[in-house]
Design a protein around this motif. Structure first.
Motif, short mmCIF file in Angstrom:
data_model
loop_
_atom_site.label_atom_id
_atom_site.label_comp_id
_atom_site.label_asym_id
_atom_site.label_seq_id
_atom_site.Cartn_x
_atom_site.Cartn_y
_atom_site.Cartn_z
N GLY A 62 -22.36 -95.65 69.07
CA GLY A 62 -23.45 -94.95 69.97
C GLY A 62 -22.98 -94.05 70.81
N LYS A 63 -21.48 -94.18 71.44
CA LYS A 63 -21.07 -93.40 72.45
C LYS A 63 -20.31 -92.04 71.80
CE LYS A 63 -20.63 -97.12 75.73
NZ LYS A 63 -19.75 -97.97 76.41
N PHE A 64 -20.20 -92.03 70.40
CA PHE A 64 -19.47 -91.04 69.82
C PHE A 64 -20.29 -89.70 69.90
CE2 PHE A 64 -18.72 -88.38 65.81
CZ PHE A 64 -17.09 -88.07 66.06
N GLU A 65 -19.59 -88.67 70.55
CA GLU A 65 -20.19 -87.53 70.94
C GLU A 65 -20.17 -86.43 69.80
OE1 GLU A 65 -18.71 -86.29 74.72
OE2 GLU A 65 -19.41 -88.29 75.61
N GLY A 66 -19.27 -86.59 68.92
CA GLY A 66 -19.05 -85.59 67.79
C GLY A 66 -18.57 -84.31 68.16
N ARG A 67 -17.66 -84.53 69.26
CA ARG A 67 -16.92 -83.40 69.65
C ARG A 67 -15.53 -83.15 68.83
NH1 ARG A 67 -15.71 -84.22 75.79
NH2 ARG A 67 -15.81 -86.34 75.16
N SER A 68 -15.22 -84.18 68.00
CA SER A 68 -14.10 -83.96 66.86
C SER A 68 -14.56 -84.67 65.61
CB SER A 68 -12.97 -84.73 67.48
OG SER A 68 -13.27 -86.25 67.83
N GLN A 69 -13.69 -84.58 64.79
CA GLN A 69 -14.00 -85.21 63.53
C GLN A 69 -13.88 -86.73 63.52
OE1 GLN A 69 -11.43 -84.14 60.33
NE2 GLN A 69 -11.80 -82.12 60.42
N VAL A 70 -14.70 -87.68 63.00
CA VAL A 70 -14.53 -88.99 63.08
C VAL A 70 -13.07 -89.77 62.70
CG1 VAL A 70 -15.48 -91.13 61.94
CG2 VAL A 70 -16.96 -89.39 62.62
N SER A 71 -12.56 -89.01 61.78
CA SER A 71 -10.99 -89.47 61.52
C SER A 71 -10.30 -89.09 62.93
CB SER A 71 -10.50 -88.90 60.23
OG SER A 71 -10.39 -87.39 60.71
N THR A 72 -10.41 -88.20 63.59
CA THR A 72 -9.70 -87.75 64.95
C THR A 72 -10.25 -89.08 65.89
OG1 THR A 72 -9.68 -85.59 64.17
CG2 THR A 72 -9.08 -86.29 66.61
N TRP A 73 -11.43 -89.29 66.03
CA TRP A 73 -11.79 -90.42 66.91
C TRP A 73 -11.17 -91.58 66.46
CZ3 TRP A 73 -16.34 -93.84 66.35
CH2 TRP A 73 -16.70 -94.34 67.54
N LEU A 74 -10.94 -91.93 65.30
CA LEU A 74 -10.53 -93.17 64.83
C LEU A 74 -8.96 -93.37 65.21
CD1 LEU A 74 -12.18 -93.60 61.29
CD2 LEU A 74 -12.47 -95.12 63.48
N LEU A 75 -8.19 -92.22 65.05
CA LEU A 75 -6.78 -92.17 65.22
C LEU A 75 -6.68 -92.06 66.59
CD1 LEU A 75 -5.65 -89.44 62.33
CD2 LEU A 75 -5.17 -92.06 62.48
N SER A 76 -7.55 -91.70 67.63
CA SER A 76 -7.22 -91.61 69.04
C SER A 76 -7.50 -93.13 69.37
CB SER A 76 -8.52 -91.00 69.47
OG SER A 76 -8.21 -89.46 69.28
N ILE A 77 -8.42 -93.79 68.93
CA ILE A 77 -8.62 -95.19 69.42
C ILE A 77 -7.44 -95.99 68.81
CG2 ILE A 77 -10.19 -97.52 69.02
CD1 ILE A 77 -12.33 -95.50 68.39
N ALA A 78 -6.83 -95.82 67.64
CA ALA A 78 -6.00 -96.37 67.03
C ALA A 78 -4.79 -96.42 68.16
CB ALA A 78 -5.58 -95.95 65.53
#
Length: 186
Positions: A62-78
């Motif tokens: 719910g906090k994902f803002e869509g400023r990047s691709q989801v895959s980019t967000w996942l790799l950032s978390i990882a």
């Protein structure tokens, strides 16, 4: 559901849709696992971290803002999780006496090159790069991320990403040459 975009899946995950979570996991877990494994260099740790990454996705969708691709967000978390895990490592360093007692059973360079194909040699040469350079090469070439996306994942300016890429490629060319590979990748 298989053709649903990642952004739509995140929206559905935010509403508690387990099937959407399963689809997102199936779509991205191998790529994220390989990225984490290259950072932590331990399969068990990488598997644990992947579980944590996707648990965070479930909790934070719910906090994902869509400023990047989801895959980019996942790799950032990882990446954040992997770096945190590496800081917590309690592996003991070898003392000089123990290190000298270890027998070097590795092949000489000629035998190694004869046994491995060029892509395996390249992967081996990547380990000669600093962690910062290896991370940039990994994200750009293996995960096909743009300079802008890499800057977002790593949290550094785009110019720094470009500089690291330049020096990483330069160092990699030197290491490859030392290992008998001088250009000419078919």
């Amino acid at each position: 559901m298989q053709t649903t975009s990642d952004d739509v899946l995140i929206g559905r995950i935010a509403k508690g849709d387990r099937l959407a979570m399963q689809v997102l996991f199936a779509r991205h877990h191998v790529r994220v696992y390989r990225f984490v494994l290259r950072l932590v260099r331990n399969e068990a740790t990488a598997e644990d971290l992947i579980s944590e990454v996707f648990l965070d996705v479930w909790r934070q969708a719910g906090k994902f803002e869509g400023r990047s691709q989801v895959s980019t967000w996942l790799l950032s978390i990882a990446r954040f999780k992997a770096l945190s895990a590496m800081r917590k490592r309690t592996d003991k360093e070898l003392d000089d006496e123990t290190a000298e007692a270890v027998v070097d059973t590795s092949d000489d360079p000629e035998v190694s090159l004869a046994k491995k194909n060029k892509s395996e040699v390249l992967r081996q040469c990547l380990t000669a790069l600093s962690p910062e350079h290896r991370e940039i090469i990994d994200l750009v070439y293996y995960h096909e991320k743009s300079v802008e996306e890499v800057a977002g994942i790593v949290g550094i300016p785009e110019a720094t990403v470009k500089t690291r890429m330049f020096y990483a490629r330069k160092k990699l060319a030197e290491v490859l040459k030392q290992n008998g590979i001088d250009r000419g990748w078919p």
